[in-house]
Motif scaffolding. Sequence first.
Motif, PDB file in Angstrom:
ATOM      1  N   ASP A 107       0.659  -1.114   0.070  1.00 10.80           N
ATOM      2  CA  ASP A 107      -0.237   0.107   0.009  1.00 10.80           C
ATOM      3  C   ASP A 107       0.862   1.253  -0.079  1.00 10.80           C
ATOM      4  OD1 ASP A 107      -1.966   1.809   0.353  1.00 10.80           O
ATOM      5  OD2 ASP A 107      -2.787   1.338   2.085  1.00 10.80           O
TER       6      ASP A 107
ATOM      7  N   THR B 106      -0.225   4.306  -0.462  1.00 15.49           N
ATOM      8  CA  THR B 106      -1.151   5.461  -0.193  1.00 15.49           C
ATOM      9  C   THR B 106      -0.305   6.498   0.898  1.00 15.49           C
ATOM     10  OG1 THR B 106      -3.135   4.194  -0.557  1.00 15.49           O
ATOM     11  CG2 THR B 106      -3.476   6.359   0.243  1.00 15.49           C
TER      12      THR B 106
ATOM     13  N   TYR C 146      -1.070   8.478   3.924  1.00 15.00           N
ATOM     14  CA  TYR C 146      -2.322   8.711   4.642  1.00 15.00           C
ATOM     15  C   TYR C 146      -1.798   9.875   5.606  1.00 15.00           C
ATOM     16  CZ  TYR C 146      -3.972   4.172   3.286  1.00 15.00           C
ATOM     17  OH  TYR C 146      -4.613   3.050   2.676  1.00 15.00           O
TER      18      TYR C 146
ATOM     19  N   ARG D 244      -7.169   9.743   3.691  1.00 12.34           N
ATOM     20  CA  ARG D 244      -6.804   9.902   2.195  1.00 12.34           C
ATOM     21  C   ARG D 244      -7.020  11.327   1.830  1.00 12.34           C
ATOM     22  NH1 ARG D 244      -8.939   4.848  -1.202  1.00 12.34           N
ATOM     23  NH2 ARG D 244     -10.840   6.084  -0.577  1.00 12.34           N
TER      24      ARG D 244
END
Length: 519
Positions: free
Chosen positions: A61, A63, A65, A111
């Motif tokens: 992952d 992403t 955050y 997000r």
Amino acid sequence: MSKETKAQRVERIKREKDGLDVFADIYRYAKSGEDIDPEDIDRFKWYGLYTQNTNLQEREDKTLYFMLRVKLESGRMDLNQLEAALEISKRYARGTADFTTRQDLQFHFIRVEDLPAIFSCLSEVGLTTAFAAGDVARNVVTCPVSDVDKERLYDVEAITKEVNDYFDANREISNLPRKYKVGISSCPKHCASHEIQDLSFNAKKSEEGEVIFDVSVGGGLASNKRIASHIGYIEPHQVLAVAKAITEIYRDYGNRENRNRARLGHLLDALGVEQFIEILHSKVDFRLQLDDVQKYTPYVNREHFGIHKSINEGRSYIGCAINGGKIGAEGLSGLIKIAKKYDVTAIRATTAQNFVITDLPSENAVFVVEELKEMGIDAEPSVFKARTLSCTGINFCKFAVSETKDLAAKLVEHLQRKFPHFEERLSFSVNGCPNSCAHPHIVDIGLLGCKVKRNGESVSGFELVLGGNLEGDKSSFGRKTGIKFAADDTFRVVESIVESYQGSHYKNFYDYAYGIIYE
């Protein structure tokens, strides 16, 4: 060309674009999916956003955050706001939600693409993240029961709102030298802990029986570890003028060359108290009054636990303890169900990561307490649970080296089992790094996150800090003992401290801690 210092970089970023102007960029990044400019990431703080640690993130992952901090003015959340918080927690934050020491609520795993929806959800119920972080005036802390406590000296709700409204996304003060923390309280137990605020106002009765507010300036922790200086008294209607004047003094005179020397307390030391007061007097049309400095409640007793009758006929409020502010979606859901079932209209977060149910029919109070207990929330907490703080910790904070919140909860449970008859309330802090987010230097037993060597390996651990207390001019910061240990030795170390105290000749833990450090 020489490399920018940290202070130079931050000041340049703020000059080139006001932190408030990043709001439009947040929406642009959310829509486009483009990589976020690192300098805009710094500006995201003006809307309560910090990048979080990847410790709980799956390896695949990628992403980015964020942790999102939501301001709760006066710590207040009504039913609609609780429901909005639950929706955000469940839909966008993987069930996370924590109360903070500034009466805020923060979420994790946020997000960028979800921020427009989150901001809309918050706006619909009157909540905001603006000025929840960054070099600005943070949420004004206050007593959670100021409007319902029969023992209050003055209802500070209107004053607190005035000051919050002045700070609210105010471009004239959106670029301060560093963070800036203000407290306003009339609490007879002094629960807003004025000693560690940059600026605070505390109500007291004058010799003539009138309510006046003492003005204290320059408190802080971390790089500005300093007990606030009392500089005089003012009348209630003068609080806003003094708040404006001191904020402007900080903006115009504060150190922008060294961020480790940039808090208001550093400015007070640089100018001297007398010159600081002279500058203040030049900006207002009145002078600070002189009066005896009031006596303050010891830190460990600054709370509102249990069932209390409200000033409103037939209504009560209930002070509640949770572990390190960790409420989560499950806890929010439980509170909402209780609120609807028993006619609870609001809760308020406290500066100790707990909360108070501020308004419910008195006949329902006992039933609410019973249902809260089933959720692990205590209206009459143990002497170990009542005053336990914990910071965000390594799971989410990029500065932390040790886990905190789960450890704090387990430590409380361990001590409750080990010492079921211990009667003296103790204050604890589990802090995941050498900074002071969980206030480890003002509690009886502070655990300061650090790396320690064990079997040749560097592992997460803590350094033991003992003897902190806030009590006006009797305040003292806890001292490092030099005792360092791995995180999985925490129970053993803290247990041994409590046992040592029980076997000593000291009559209270503060004297014991002082003796351990200085004898």
